[in-house]
Design an enzyme around this catalytic site. Structure first.
Site, mmCIF file in Angstrom:
data_model
loop_
_atom_site.group_PDB
_atom_site.id
_atom_site.type_symbol
_atom_site.label_atom_id
_atom_site.label_comp_id
_atom_site.label_asym_id
_atom_site.label_seq_id
_atom_site.Cartn_x
_atom_site.Cartn_y
_atom_site.Cartn_z
ATOM 1 N N CYS A 85 0.803 -1.223 0.000
ATOM 2 C CA CYS A 85 0.000 0.000 0.000
ATOM 3 C C CYS A 85 0.834 1.271 0.000
ATOM 4 O O CYS A 85 0.280 2.366 -0.118
ATOM 5 C CB CYS A 85 -0.916 0.000 1.213
ATOM 6 S SG CYS A 85 0.000 -0.126 2.766
ATOM 7 N N GLN A 86 2.161 1.163 0.142
ATOM 8 C CA GLN A 86 2.956 2.383 0.341
ATOM 9 C C GLN A 86 2.714 3.417 -0.754
ATOM 10 O O GLN A 86 2.720 4.609 -0.502
ATOM 11 C CB GLN A 86 4.457 2.059 0.382
ATOM 12 C CG GLN A 86 4.880 1.336 1.645
ATOM 13 C CD GLN A 86 4.844 -0.177 1.472
ATOM 14 O OE1 GLN A 86 4.050 -0.702 0.689
ATOM 15 N NE2 GLN A 86 5.667 -0.877 2.210
#
Ligand SMILES: C[S@@+](CC[C@H](N)C(=O)[O-])C[C@H]1O[C@@H](n2cnc3c(N)ncnc32)[C@H](O)[C@@H]1O
Length: 208
Positions: A85-86
């Site tokens: 998800c970064q």
């Protein structure tokens, strides 16, 4: 229906635990977990410790998913994964969404879906995926929906906050459930009015 799962971006096996607790007949036939650039693969080691004897851990399980040939991934009924998800997260400055270093892993999911064609898919990410990237809000989720549509899937999604389900942490995540347009589930749901699906009959409509 066969109860076989492929768990991508497996971490320590959250999806697997959920499926097995819901019904012990679910079998994880392949798991993939690799932390880029790290000598110590803590999450994979934890996964292996817990699940190696139950199956799904192969010599390809602790490799960069982009290097794993689809021929090494068994067929499954459900493909699950909390993809990194970064690149969608507010916590990451300069997050580039689906074009970013981690965001591009979406295309690995797409590659595997094209070849394996699982009947069902369950994915998880930060809720900010819906608004990513900041300069073209909503673009990335639109790309994901279009890819799934092109591959013959219909999609339901919902943002779920763990705090509303008895957990002590406010943790909002988007869950994306996709199903092939050839499944019985699709036949059953496609007959219904769209608002009925969203409010009453869809997989996320029911609150437990
Ligand atoms: C959001 S976490 C998933 C957490 C998981 N659902 C759990 O229950 O622990 C994403 C995982 O993808 C892994 N990952 C990142 N890049 C990867 C790659 N190229 N190939 C395989 N796994 C990768 C990360 O190490 C991380 O554990």
């Amino acid at each position: 229906m066969e109860k076989k799962i492929v768990e991508l971006f497996a971490g320590v096996g959250g999806f697997r635990i959920g499926f097995e607790e819901a019904n012990p007949d679910w079998e994880t036939v392949f798991a993939s977990q690799w932390e880029p650039g790290k000598k110590n693969q803590f999450a994979f080691n934890c996964y292996k410790e817990h699940f190696e004897n139950k199956g799904g851990v192969t010599k390809f399980s602790n490799c960069d998913i982009s290097t794993v040939p689809t021929s090494e991934i068994p067929d499954c009924t459900v493909l699950v994964g909390g993809f990194p998800c970064q690149d969608y997260s507010v916590a990451s400055t300069g997050a580039q969404g689906i074009a970013g270093k981690k965001g591009v892993l979406w295309w690995e999911i797409e590659r595997i879906l094209k070849d394996k064609e699982p009947a069902f898919i369950l994915l998880e990410n930060v809720d900010r995926l819906l608004k990513s990237p900041s300069k073209q809000r909503g673009r990335d989720f639109g790309v994901i929906l279009a890819c799934l549509n092109n591959l013959g899937y219909s999609v339901e999604w919902r943002v779920i906050n763990a705090a509303e389900y008895g957990f002590v942490q406010r943790r909002k995540r988007i869950f994306i459930f996709a199903f092939k347009n050839t499944t019985k589930y699709h036949q059953a749901i496609a007959k219904k009015d769209i608002s009925r699906i969203a409010y009453f009959d869809g997989i996320f409509a029911k609150r437990f």
